[in-house]
Design a protein around this motif. Structure first.
Motif, short mmCIF file in Angstrom:
data_model
loop_
_atom_site.label_atom_id
_atom_site.label_comp_id
_atom_site.label_asym_id
_atom_site.label_seq_id
_atom_site.Cartn_x
_atom_site.Cartn_y
_atom_site.Cartn_z
N ALA A 168 0.84 -1.21 0.00
CA ALA A 168 0.00 0.00 0.00
C ALA A 168 0.87 1.25 0.00
O ALA A 168 0.59 2.21 -0.73
CB ALA A 168 -0.94 -0.01 1.20
N ALA A 169 1.94 1.24 0.81
CA ALA A 169 2.86 2.38 0.81
C ALA A 169 3.58 2.49 -0.53
O ALA A 169 3.78 3.58 -1.06
CB ALA A 169 3.87 2.24 1.94
N GLY A 170 3.96 1.34 -1.08
CA GLY A 170 4.65 1.33 -2.36
C GLY A 170 3.79 1.84 -3.50
O GLY A 170 4.29 2.50 -4.42
N ARG A 171 2.51 1.58 -3.41
CA ARG A 171 1.60 2.06 -4.47
C ARG A 171 1.52 3.59 -4.44
O ARG A 171 1.46 4.23 -5.49
CB ARG A 171 0.22 1.44 -4.28
N VAL A 172 1.58 4.18 -3.25
CA VAL A 172 1.59 5.64 -3.14
C VAL A 172 2.85 6.19 -3.81
O VAL A 172 2.80 7.19 -4.55
CB VAL A 172 1.53 6.09 -1.67
N VAL A 173 3.98 5.56 -3.56
CA VAL A 173 5.24 5.98 -4.20
C VAL A 173 5.11 5.91 -5.71
O VAL A 173 5.51 6.84 -6.43
CB VAL A 173 6.41 5.10 -3.73
N ALA A 174 4.55 4.81 -6.21
CA ALA A 174 4.41 4.65 -7.66
C ALA A 174 3.57 5.76 -8.26
O ALA A 174 3.90 6.31 -9.33
CB ALA A 174 3.79 3.28 -7.96
N HIS A 175 2.47 6.10 -7.60
CA HIS A 175 1.60 7.17 -8.12
C HIS A 175 2.29 8.52 -8.03
O HIS A 175 2.13 9.37 -8.93
CB HIS A 175 0.28 7.18 -7.36
N ALA A 176 3.07 8.75 -6.98
CA ALA A 176 3.79 10.02 -6.87
C ALA A 176 4.82 10.15 -7.98
O ALA A 176 4.95 11.22 -8.60
CB ALA A 176 4.46 10.11 -5.49
N LEU A 177 5.56 9.09 -8.24
CA LEU A 177 6.56 9.14 -9.31
C LEU A 177 5.90 9.35 -10.67
O LEU A 177 6.41 10.10 -11.51
CB LEU A 177 7.39 7.85 -9.32
N ALA A 178 4.78 8.69 -10.89
CA ALA A 178 4.08 8.86 -12.17
C ALA A 178 3.58 10.29 -12.33
O ALA A 178 3.67 10.89 -13.42
CB ALA A 178 2.91 7.88 -12.25
N ALA A 179 3.08 10.87 -11.25
CA ALA A 179 2.58 12.25 -11.31
C ALA A 179 3.72 13.23 -11.56
O ALA A 179 3.58 14.19 -12.34
CB ALA A 179 1.84 12.60 -10.02
N VAL A 180 4.85 13.01 -10.90
CA VAL A 180 6.01 13.89 -11.09
C VAL A 180 6.52 13.78 -12.52
O VAL A 180 6.82 14.80 -13.18
CB VAL A 180 7.12 13.55 -10.09
N ARG A 181 6.60 12.57 -13.02
CA ARG A 181 7.09 12.39 -14.39
C ARG A 181 6.16 13.08 -15.39
O ARG A 181 6.61 13.70 -16.35
CB ARG A 181 7.21 10.90 -14.71
N ASP A 182 4.87 12.98 -15.16
CA ASP A 182 3.91 13.62 -16.06
C ASP A 182 4.02 15.14 -16.01
O ASP A 182 3.81 15.82 -17.02
CB ASP A 182 2.50 13.18 -15.68
N ALA A 183 4.37 15.67 -14.84
CA ALA A 183 4.46 17.13 -14.67
C ALA A 183 5.80 17.69 -15.13
O ALA A 183 5.94 18.91 -15.28
CB ALA A 183 4.23 17.49 -13.21
N ALA A 184 6.79 16.83 -15.33
CA ALA A 184 8.14 17.29 -15.65
C ALA A 184 8.25 17.69 -17.12
O ALA A 184 8.39 16.85 -18.00
CB ALA A 184 9.15 16.18 -15.33
N ARG A 185 8.19 18.97 -17.35
CA ARG A 185 8.28 19.53 -18.70
C ARG A 185 9.26 20.70 -18.71
O ARG A 185 9.62 21.23 -17.66
CB ARG A 185 6.90 19.98 -19.19
N VAL A 186 9.68 21.07 -19.88
CA VAL A 186 10.60 22.20 -20.01
C VAL A 186 9.98 23.43 -19.35
O VAL A 186 8.81 23.76 -19.59
CB VAL A 186 10.91 22.48 -21.49
N GLY A 187 10.73 24.08 -18.48
CA GLY A 187 10.26 25.28 -17.80
C GLY A 187 9.71 25.04 -16.41
O GLY A 187 9.55 25.99 -15.64
N VAL A 188 9.44 23.79 -16.07
CA VAL A 188 8.92 23.47 -14.74
C VAL A 188 10.08 23.40 -13.76
O VAL A 188 11.15 22.87 -14.07
CB VAL A 188 8.15 22.13 -14.76
N SER A 189 9.90 23.93 -12.57
CA SER A 189 10.98 23.92 -11.58
C SER A 189 10.96 22.64 -10.76
O SER A 189 9.92 21.96 -10.63
CB SER A 189 10.86 25.13 -10.65
N LEU A 190 12.09 22.35 -10.14
CA LEU A 190 12.18 21.17 -9.28
C LEU A 190 11.31 21.33 -8.04
O LEU A 190 10.76 20.34 -7.53
CB LEU A 190 13.64 20.93 -8.88
N LEU A 191 11.16 22.55 -7.58
CA LEU A 191 10.26 22.79 -6.44
C LEU A 191 8.81 22.49 -6.82
O LEU A 191 8.04 21.96 -5.99
CB LEU A 191 10.37 24.24 -5.97
#
Length: 255
Positions: A15-38
């Motif tokens: 269950a904890a691992g599934r949260v990590v997986a969704h967080a990584l997927a969301a971050v990857r989807d949001a990572a575009r040119v111009g987006v900050s690390l914060l």
């Protein structure tokens, strides 16, 4: 001491691992040119909060760190290997990004990492990422009862060295459970048949790190956290939390 988890405990870690997986997927989807690390860190915070989870990264301060870690993700870009601090840096076309994330839910921890490119990828970066992922797959395949920690280390290291890449010294995977870092350590290079025997109920974070320049040395930034290649070459990082079971390895941080 290595804690042997019950089947119920492993399910709770999933269950904890599934949260990590969704967080990584969301971050990857949001990572575009111009987006900050914060901004990427805020995305991960939102996923953790929405799941009722907390971060084992935020506020973490091991003996080597001058200050507690300020984010819920490690965001390592280009020549940063691991432990990159999320800051105001904005992603540029062609950046290679490694994101490491953890979650604590119901008293159990999950930990995983993924590397990807932003914008137009460099073929060399794609090969580096593919090698890290292949090394992770090889390490997971070796995570079966009766094998030893050295078999995982040898599987990971063989893939990395065959591709001509460096493996940062002194860094690798680890046991995981109620704490993010538990025994045993899981090196990314080693001799087969050596080390602790793998038993059902052990849970490990297996995490290859590879550097394109072929060197194993690294340096630490002034922030006391970010580790970079000495020669400025790029790096990639892949990680899953994996349970050793009688039926074979069970990945707890997959979607």
């Amino acid at each position: 001491m290595v804690e042997i988890k019950t089947e119920q405990s492993i399910d709770e870690m999933r269950a904890a691992g599934r949260v990590v997986a969704h967080a990584l997927a969301a971050v990857r989807d949001a990572a575009r040119v111009g987006v900050s690390l914060l901004e990427l860190d805020r995305v991960a915070r939102g996923v953790l909060a929405g799941a009722g989870a907390t971060s084992p990264f935020l506020g973490y301060r091991p003996h080597f760190a001058p200050v507690p870690f300020p984010g819920v993700i490690c965001a390592s870009v280009n020549d940063a290997i691991v432990h990159g601090v999320p800051d105001g840096r904005r992603l540029r076309d062609g950046d290679l990004v490694s994101i490491d994330c953890g979650a604590r839910l119901g008293g159990w921890v999950g930990d995983a990492a993924v590397s990807f490119t932003v914008g137009r990828p460099r073929p060399a970066d794609l090969r580096l990422i593919e090698t890290a992922e292949a090394a992770l797959a090889a390490g997971i395949a070796a995570a079966v009862p009766g094998n030893r920690i050295g078999d995982i280390a040898h599987a990971v290291g063989t893939v990395c060295r065959a591709a001509g890449y460096g493996i940062p010294e002194d860094f690798g995977g680890h046991g995981i459970g109620r704490s993010m870092h538990e025994d045993p350590s899981v090196p990314n290079e080693g001799r087969p048949g050596r080390g602790m025997e793998l038993r059902p109920g052990m849970v490990l974070a297996i995490e290859p790190m590879v550097t394109a320049g072929g060197g194993d040395e690294y340096r630490c930034d002034g922030d006391g956290w970010t580790l970079r290649t000495v020669d400025g070459s790029r790096a990639a990082h892949a990680e899953h939390t994996v349970a050793i079971t009688a039926d074979g390895p069970r990945i707890l941080t997959a979607l």
